[in-house]
Design an enzyme around this catalytic site. Structure first.
Site, PDB file in Angstrom:
ATOM      1  N   ARG A  82       0.845  -1.186   0.000  1.00 52.60           N
ATOM      2  CA  ARG A  82       0.000   0.000   0.000  1.00 52.60           C
ATOM      3  C   ARG A  82       0.887   1.245   0.000  1.00 52.60           C
ATOM      4  NH1 ARG A  82      -3.074   3.121   4.768  1.00 52.60           N
ATOM      5  NH2 ARG A  82      -4.136   4.628   3.422  1.00 52.60           N
ATOM      6  N   HIS A 108      -3.333  11.123   0.798  1.00 51.36           N
ATOM      7  CA  HIS A 108      -2.853  10.814   2.145  1.00 51.36           C
ATOM      8  C   HIS A 108      -2.281  12.096   2.764  1.00 51.36           C
ATOM      9  CE1 HIS A 108      -1.299   7.395   4.853  1.00 51.36           C
ATOM     10  NE2 HIS A 108      -1.033   8.519   5.478  1.00 51.36           N
ATOM     11  N   GLU A 121      -7.843   8.435   6.290  1.00 49.34           N
ATOM     12  CA  GLU A 121      -8.107   9.054   7.599  1.00 49.34           C
ATOM     13  C   GLU A 121      -8.693  10.462   7.501  1.00 49.34           C
ATOM     14  OE1 GLU A 121      -4.710   6.689  10.214  1.00 49.34           O
ATOM     15  OE2 GLU A 121      -4.371   8.800   9.688  1.00 49.34           O
ATOM     16  N   ASN A 148      -7.703   1.664   9.627  1.00 52.53           N
ATOM     17  CA  ASN A 148      -6.460   1.921  10.344  1.00 52.53           C
ATOM     18  C   ASN A 148      -6.743   1.836  11.833  1.00 52.53           C
ATOM     19  OD1 ASN A 148      -5.358   2.457   7.861  1.00 52.53           O
ATOM     20  ND2 ASN A 148      -4.937   4.614   8.233  1.00 52.53           N
ATOM     21  N   TYR A 185      -4.847   1.423  15.672  1.00 49.79           N
ATOM     22  CA  TYR A 185      -3.610   1.421  16.442  1.00 49.79           C
ATOM     23  C   TYR A 185      -3.848   1.123  17.919  1.00 49.79           C
ATOM     24  CZ  TYR A 185      -0.987   3.286  12.489  1.00 49.79           C
ATOM     25  OH  TYR A 185      -0.375   3.442  11.271  1.00 49.79           O
ATOM     26  N   GLU A 240      -3.712  -0.100   8.009  1.00 50.89           N
ATOM     27  CA  GLU A 240      -2.581   0.292   8.858  1.00 50.89           C
ATOM     28  C   GLU A 240      -2.770  -0.306  10.242  1.00 50.89           C
ATOM     29  OE1 GLU A 240      -1.565   4.461   9.243  1.00 50.89           O
ATOM     30  OE2 GLU A 240      -1.987   4.830   7.110  1.00 50.89           O
TER      31      GLU A 240
END
Length: 500
Positions: A108, A153, A198, A337, A339, A406
């Site tokens: 990616r 991005h 995002e 994504n 985290y 991600e």
């Protein structure tokens, strides 16, 4: 001698205890089959501004991140920028070698809008940039690596921001023209497209609290306009692909959203749902829900708050007429994504300035002090949160196809032995496998990041790469960390190996 041996014995016991304690803080029990599905895709991710460098090479125009780091270097922790970064624009072969060593199924990466269109407009079309990304894509395919391309991005062309950027509805058509350029040039080989990465982050931080470029401070107003125009631009690009390219190219178009998962110490399901709607739901509900539009709780809250503020209409734009239907269902997959996670509870007093997303949300978040923390002060190892959010998506959005786009861990750059990153990888891969075994439609996993890179406001002080980059060397050599070997073993065996 006895004293020295006793000391060594105690230290050894303490070391073992600490290691075991850390493992318990960053682990997850296995549920079901130990094997990933045969068609499950493993990959790594990067982004153009964070690795490419070549900020003005071969006709590239400036982006808002070029402008920001050049004019306000003191706002970056180490006063650095992405002018050279890992120099991937000139050293892609080094990245390719790392990808080959890892044996990833997909890569990616993002395309820099201001490299393709230096002014953001088709009139500035840059053939050298088009040729560069053709070279990247061809090299990937020649080595059996599927390209997964992100169109945007964070790095908006500066010229577009001069007329309002994401707060101007003109951006919708500008993005569609840019997207069509990419489909026409690369769609014969690229089969997985991500429109935006995002949106919550670049809208909230760029047009809300002004910590990111373009540093527009209009919380609770401009950030919601940014979200609205992003959703419409994404949907318009998706519909263009479906009508003009899908039949001949056979690809998929999605969007990448980021969110934490939320827990309640009092098992308050209402506050958990509220948190999920204000975070993931803000962008996911208009696209992936059966009804479309923004989450009901946000419509009611922001409408009521706007009325209290003396406004004649809500600060949250409403989808009227055709737009609700254009946006609803406008994705073939949800890029996620993830985290970390937080505990959540109703706010003890009003949060944030008025107006703002924080004031509308009106909840307090906290962490568990036992969670293992990365070099980043916001990043904790909470693998059960990834399993939780995947099940939320399964239940809330009719089990839409999900690709983890991600998921990663930061270190401080002091060495190549990154055992905590391996713990994080292992536990989060287990979360994904558990979710798959529980019926979640997860088709791929992408770790952030292939190489150490420019980490936005934190510059080069935090390292997310499986490969270290020698930023002090003109050759920017890449060196594998221990985690690279672990991830390669996962990909080869399609199972999660034991630690160490």
């Amino acid at each position: 001698m006895i004293k020295l041996w006793s000391t060594f014995f105690v230290v050894t016991l303490l070391t073992c205890f600490v290691a075991n304690n850390v493992a318990e803080q960053c682990s997850l029990s296995a549920k079901g089959s130990p094997n990933f599905p045969a068609n499950f895709s493993f990959g790594v991710a990067t982004a153009a501004y964070q690795i490419e460098g070549g900020w003005n090479a071969d006709g590239k125009g400036p982006s808002i991140w070029d402008d920001f780091t050049h004019s306000d270097p003191e706002k970056i922790r180490d006063k650095s920028n992405g002018d050279i970064a890992a120099d991937s624009y000139h050293r892609f072969e080094q990245d390719l070698q790392a990808l080959k060593e890892l044996k990833v199924n997909h890569y990616r990466f993002s395309i820099a809008w201001s490299r393709i269109y230096p002014t953001g407009d088709i009139s500035s079309r840059n053939q050298k940039a088009i040729d560069y990304y053709n070279h990247v894509i061809d090299k990937l395919i020649a080595n059996g690596i599927k390209p997964m391309v992100t169109m945007f991005h964070y790095d908006l062309p500066s010229e577009i921001q001069k007329i309002g950027g994401f707060t101007n509805s003109l951006l919708i058509n500008q993005f569609v023209v840019y997207a069509i350029e990419l489909f026409e040039n690369y769609g014969d080989r690229v089969k997985t497209w991500i429109t935006f990465n995002e949106p919550y982050d670049y809208c909230h931080n760029g047009y809300g609290d002004a910590t990111y470029p373009p540093q527009v401070y209009a919380p609770g107003v401009a950030d919601y306009l940014c979200i609205d125009n992003t959703l419409k631009a994404h949907a318009a690009a998706y519909r263009s692909y479906q009508s003009r390219f899908a039949k001949t190219q056979g690809g998929k178009v999605g969007i990448t959203l980021d969110s934490r998962y939320f827990f309640s110490k009092t098992n308050d399901e209402d506050v958990i749902d509220r948190a999920m709607q204000y975070n993931l739901g803000l962008l996911a509900h208009p696209i992936f829900s059966k009804t479309g539009g923004y989450p009901d709780v946000m419509i009611m809250d922001i409408g009521a708050n706007s009325q209290k503020e003396g406004r004649i209409r809500s600060r949250l734009p409403s989808f009227k007429g055709k737009w609700r239907d254009i946006v609803k269902g406008s994705a073939d997959f949800l890029g996620l994504n993830y985290y970390s996670s937080r505990y959540i509870k109703p706010a003890s007093k009003p949060n944030g300035v008025s107006p703002s997303w924080e004031r509308d949300f009106n909840c307090d978040a906290s962490i568990d002090p036992k969670w293992l923390r990365a070099a980043s002060d916001w990043l904790y190892c909470v693998p059960e949160g990834l399993e939780g959010i995947l099940k939320f998506i399964r239940d809330e959005y009719d089990n839409v196809e999900v690709i983890i786009t991600e998921n990663g861990w930061s270190d401080d750059g002091t060495g190549l032995i990154d055992d905590d990153r391996i713990r994080y990888l292992k536990s989060h891969l287990q979360a994904v496998l558990n979710a798959i075994n529980d019926g979640c439609n997860v088709r791929g996993y992408t770790t952030w990041s292939l190489i150490d890179n420019f980490e936005w406001l934190r510059g080069y002080t935090e390292k997310f790469g499986l490969y270290a980059v020698n930023m002090s060397s003109p050759n920017r050599e890449r060196t594998a960390k221990k985690s690279a070997g672990y991830y390669r073993e996962v990909i080869q065996k399609r199972q999660i190996p034991s630690l160490f």
